[in-house]
Design an enzyme around this catalytic site. Structure first.
Site, PDB file in Angstrom:
ATOM      1  N   ARG A 181       0.840  -1.192   0.000  1.00  0.00           N
ATOM      2  CA  ARG A 181       0.000   0.000   0.000  1.00  0.00           C
ATOM      3  C   ARG A 181       0.880   1.249   0.000  1.00  0.00           C
ATOM      4  NH1 ARG A 181      -4.265  -2.474   3.173  1.00  0.00           N
ATOM      5  NH2 ARG A 181      -3.791  -4.696   3.197  1.00  0.00           N
ATOM      6  N   ASP A 246      -3.488   3.758   3.604  1.00  0.00           N
ATOM      7  CA  ASP A 246      -3.221   2.343   3.887  1.00  0.00           C
ATOM      8  C   ASP A 246      -4.148   1.438   3.081  1.00  0.00           C
ATOM      9  OD1 ASP A 246      -4.950   3.722   5.875  1.00  0.00           O
ATOM     10  OD2 ASP A 246      -5.430   1.678   6.484  1.00  0.00           O
ATOM     11  N   ASN A 247      -5.153   2.019   2.445  1.00  0.00           N
ATOM     12  CA  ASN A 247      -6.042   1.242   1.583  1.00  0.00           C
ATOM     13  C   ASN A 247      -5.820   1.593   0.109  1.00  0.00           C
ATOM     14  OD1 ASN A 247      -7.167   0.053   3.856  1.00  0.00           O
ATOM     15  ND2 ASN A 247      -8.788   1.574   4.017  1.00  0.00           N
ATOM     16  N   ASP A 256      -9.392  -3.567   0.242  1.00  0.00           N
ATOM     17  CA  ASP A 256     -10.018  -3.264   1.533  1.00  0.00           C
ATOM     18  C   ASP A 256     -11.449  -2.749   1.370  1.00  0.00           C
ATOM     19  OD1 ASP A 256      -7.846  -4.278   2.726  1.00  0.00           O
ATOM     20  OD2 ASP A 256      -7.277  -2.490   3.838  1.00  0.00           O
TER      21      ASP A 256
HETATM   22  P1  AMP Z   1      -9.355  -0.991   7.653  1.00  0.00           P
HETATM   23  O1  AMP Z   1     -10.188   0.186   8.040  1.00  0.00           O
HETATM   24  O2  AMP Z   1     -10.112  -2.290   7.597  1.00  0.00           O
HETATM   25  O3  AMP Z   1      -8.551  -0.761   6.433  1.00  0.00           O
HETATM   26  O4  AMP Z   1      -8.337  -1.217   8.874  1.00  0.00           O
HETATM   27  C1  AMP Z   1      -7.525  -0.211   9.400  1.00  0.00           C
HETATM   28  C2  AMP Z   1      -6.543  -0.808  10.367  1.00  0.00           C
HETATM   29  O5  AMP Z   1      -7.219  -1.401  11.475  1.00  0.00           O
HETATM   30  C3  AMP Z   1      -5.661  -1.896   9.789  1.00  0.00           C
HETATM   31  O6  AMP Z   1      -4.393  -1.775  10.376  1.00  0.00           O
HETATM   32  C4  AMP Z   1      -6.360  -3.148  10.218  1.00  0.00           C
HETATM   33  O7  AMP Z   1      -5.489  -4.254  10.282  1.00  0.00           O
HETATM   34  C5  AMP Z   1      -6.849  -2.761  11.605  1.00  0.00           C
HETATM   35  N1  AMP Z   1      -8.019  -3.547  12.006  1.00  0.00           N
HETATM   36  C6  AMP Z   1      -9.265  -3.498  11.491  1.00  0.00           C
HETATM   37  N2  AMP Z   1     -10.084  -4.352  12.131  1.00  0.00           N
HETATM   38  C7  AMP Z   1      -9.333  -4.989  13.069  1.00  0.00           C
HETATM   39  C8  AMP Z   1      -9.607  -5.997  14.051  1.00  0.00           C
HETATM   40  N3  AMP Z   1     -10.809  -6.534  14.200  1.00  0.00           N
HETATM   41  N4  AMP Z   1      -8.572  -6.396  14.834  1.00  0.00           N
HETATM   42  C9  AMP Z   1      -7.353  -5.867  14.709  1.00  0.00           C
HETATM   43  N5  AMP Z   1      -7.040  -4.915  13.807  1.00  0.00           N
HETATM   44  C10 AMP Z   1      -8.012  -4.475  12.999  1.00  0.00           C
HETATM   45 MG    MG Z   2      -7.179  -1.429   5.396  1.00  0.00          MG
END
Ligand code: AMP
Ligand code: MG
Length: 479
Positions: A181, A246-247, A256
Site C-alpha cells: 500500500r 493504507d487502503n 479493503d
Molecule cells: P481498515 O479500516 O479495515 O482498512 O483497517 C484499518 C486498520 O485497522 C488496519 O491496520 C487493520 O489491520 C486494523 N483492524 C481493522 N479491524 C481490526 C480488528 N478486528 N482487529 C485488529 N485490527 C483491525
Molecule cells: Mg485497510
C-alpha cells in the site's frame, strides 16, 4: 486428496522490519461457507482438496500448508487525512505467494485470522457480514473487469465475535497481486529508513511494473494505475468509502472493501460510510483523493530520489500529475463506451456529464439508466421523462454524426453497462440470511454477479432498484 500449493515467498525474504512472523490463531470449528472454484483453479489449486477438511482447516488458519511462511505486514497511513505512523495487518496474515500455472504470482492472505503485533485494540477477527460483503463485492468487481483483490473462500469459525453484540466469526481467504500500500512506503519514510524504501521500490517494480525503473518511475506508474482504477469506479457508480493511504494499493487494485457501495440513485455527493461525516470520500471526491494518496507516495519516496532536492520535488510532482491525463482519458473512454459511441468528438465528455446531471437532479438509478441505454428502458428511470427526452435528442444527433443507428449504439452500450451490480440491499439480505444459517441468497447473488452483463430472466429481481423501504443508505467499516 492432498492440497499442494506452489509457494514462492518473496516478501518473506525482505528484512525483518517489514513484518512480524506469526501463524494464524486456530479457530473452534471451521466450516466452509463459500469457495471460489474458478479462482482456485486459476491458482492451480484443486477445489475438491480445498473443500475437504484439510483444505478448510488451511482456509481457516488451523493448519499451515507446506511452503507457507505466515507473516503480518507492517504499514502506516493517513486515515481521513490524519497521520497514523503504525497500522499494519491487525487481523490479516499473509500465508505466502502462490505461483499460478499461467506464471502469475499472487498473495494468499487470511483476513480475520487472529491478533498480530499490529492489532492495537482490535481482536484480530472479522464477523460474517464484512467477510461475505467483501466476497460479493470484490468478485463482482472482478467480473466487471475492474482491477481488484479477489475472494478465494469464506469460512465460518464457529466462534463468536463481539461487535456491540455477539456475531458469528468468519475468515476470508483473499488473493491479491500484492498487498503493498502507499502506507507501506510511508511506514519506512516515517522511520527515515532509506534502505527499506529502496528495497520496497525494487520489490514493487518487479512485482507490478516490470520494465519501469527507479522511484520516479514507480510514482508515475502508480499514478497512472490509480487514474485508470478510479475512472473505472466512477464509470460504475462505485464508492470505495475509505480511501485512506493504507487502503491505496500501489499496483492499482481495489483493496479493503469496508463501507464501500454501489450507488442506486445517482448523486455525485453520495456517501455511504457511517464514519465519513464530512463526505471526504464521496463519489465525486474520489479522483482528487486518489491524487492526494499518490502525492503521499511521492513524499515518502523523496528521500531516495536522485539529484538536488528542489529538482527531485519537481520531478516527483510531475510524476504525480500523470494521474490527471490518465484518469481523464480512461473516464472518457469508459463513458463513450457506456453511451455506445464508436468515435470520439470533443463534446462527448459534456454529453455524458449532461446525462449525469439530469440523473442527479431526478435521482435516476445509475446502473439502470445506463443499462437502459442498451435496452431502450432508460426513459422509465426519470421521474420527469422530458428530462430524458431532452438528452436523448442530443444523443441521437451525436449518433447520427457517427453514422450509426440506435440499434448499433444499443448493442455497443450493452457491452459497457452491466445489468447487475451488487446492490446494498441485496448484500444486506444475503448477510442476514447467512447469519440465520441460510447461504442460498448469498450463493444466488454470487452466481448472478459472476455474469453481470448477462442477466438470466430468473434473476431479474436482482437488477431492480430497492423499494424505498429496502434502500440502504449507511454502510459500516469492515471491522
Ligand atoms: P481498515 O479500516 O479495515 O482498512 O483497517 C484499518 C486498520 O485497522 C488496519 O491496520 C487493520 O489491520 C486494523 N483492524 C481493522 N479491524 C481490526 C480488528 N478486528 N482487529 C485488529 N485490527 C483491525
Ligand atoms: Mg485497510
Amino acid at each position: 486428496m492432498t492440497l499442494t500449493i506452489r509457494f514462492d515467498n518473496r516478501y518473506a525474504r525482505l528484512p525483518d522490519r517489514f513484518f512480524a512472523r506469526l501463524a494464524p490463531t486456530p479457530v473452534a470449528a471451521p466450516r466452509l461457507l463459500a469457495l471460489n472454484e474458478p479462482l482456485a483453479r486459476a491458482l492451480g489449486l484443486d477445489p475438491l482438496a480445498l473443500a475437504a477438511p484439510d483444505g478448510v482447516a488451511m482456509l481457516a488458519g488451523n493448519a499451515l500448508p507446506a511452503g507457507a511462511e505466515p507473516l503480518a505486514q507492517a504499514y502506516a497511513g493517513h486515515q481521513f487525512g490524519g497521520w497514523n505512523p503504525q497500522l499494519g495487518d491487525g487481523r490479516a496474515i499473509l500465508l505466502g505467494e502462490v505461483l499460478a500455472p499461467d506464471g502469475r504470482r499472487f498473495d494468499l492472505q487470511l483476513k480475520g485470522a487472529g491478533p498480530t503485533p499490529f492489532s492495537r485494540r482490535g481482536d484480530g477477527r472479522a464477523w460474517l457480514g464484512p467477510v461475505l460483503r467483501e466476497y460479493l463485492v470484490s468478485e463482482a468487481m472482478a467480473a466487471l473487469g475492474v482491477p481488484t483483490t479477489r475472494a478465494l473462500a469464506a469460512v465460518a469459525t464457529g466462534e463468536e465475535v463481539w461487535r456491540e453484540t455477539a456475531l458469528p466469526g468468519a475468515v476470508l481467504a483473499r488473493v491479491a497481486s500484492s498487498h503493498v500500500r502507499v502506507g507501506t512506503f510511508q511506514f519506512f519514510a516515517a522511520r527515515e529508513d532509506a534502505e527499506a524504501l529502496r528495497l520496497l521500490t525494487g520489490f514493487v517494480l518487479a512485482r507490478h511494473y516490470p520494465g519501469v525503473e527507479g522511484p520516479l518511475g514507480l510514482i508515475r506508474a502508480a499514478a497512472e494505475a490509480q487514474g485508470r482504477l478510479v475512472a473505472r469506479w466512477m464509470s460504475l457508480g462505485f464508492i470505495h468509502g475509505v480511501m485512506n493511504t493504507d487502503n491505496a494499493h500501489v499496483g492499482g487494485e481495489t483493496i479493503d472493501y469496508g463501507p464501500c457501495a454501489f450507488m442506486d440513485d445517482y448523486h455525485p455527493a453520495r456517501v455511504f460510510s457511517s464514519i465519513d461525516q464530512f463526505g471526504r470520500y464521496a463519489y465525486q471526491n474520489q479522483p482528487q483523493i486518489a491524487v492526494w494518496n499518490v502525492a503521499q507516495l511521492a513524499s515518502a519516496l523523496l528521500p531516495i530520489l536522485e539529484g538536488p532536492r528542489e529538482a527531485a520535488i519537481e520531478a516527483a510532482t510531475e510524476a504525480v500529475h500523470a494521474f490527471a491525463p490518465t484518469y481523464e482519458a480512461e473516464w472518457l473512454a469508459r463513458f463513450r463506451a457506456k453511451l455506445g459511441l464508436a468515435t470520439a468528438e470533443d463534446g462527448d465528455g459534456a454529453l455524458a456529464q449532461d446525462l449525469l446531471s439530469r440523473m442527479a437532479t431526478l435521482g435516476a438509478d445509475f446502473t439502470r439508466t445506463f443499462r437502459g441505454l442498451a435496452t431502450g428502458a432508460a426513459r422509465a428511470e426519470f421521474a420527469e421523462p422530458e428530462a430524458w427526452d431532452g438528452w436523448a435528442a442530443l444523443w441521437q444527433a451525436r449518433l447520427a454524426r457517427e453514422g450509426r443507428g440506435l440499434d448499433q449504439a444499443q448493442a455497443a452500450a450493452a457491452l459497457a453497462n452491466p445489468a447487475l451490480i451488487p446492490r446494498n440491499h441485496r448484500i444486506e439480505q444475503a448477510i442476514s440470511a447467512a447469519v440465520a444459517g441460510d447461504m442460498a441468497p448469498f450463493g444466488r447473488l454470487a452466481a448472478a454477479l459472476a455474469r453481470p452483463f448477462d442477466l438470466a430472466p430468473a434473476d431479474a429481481d436482482l437488477a431492480l432498484a430497492p423499494a424505498p423501504a429496502e434502500a440502504v443508505r449507511r454502510t459500516f467499516c469492515g471491522t
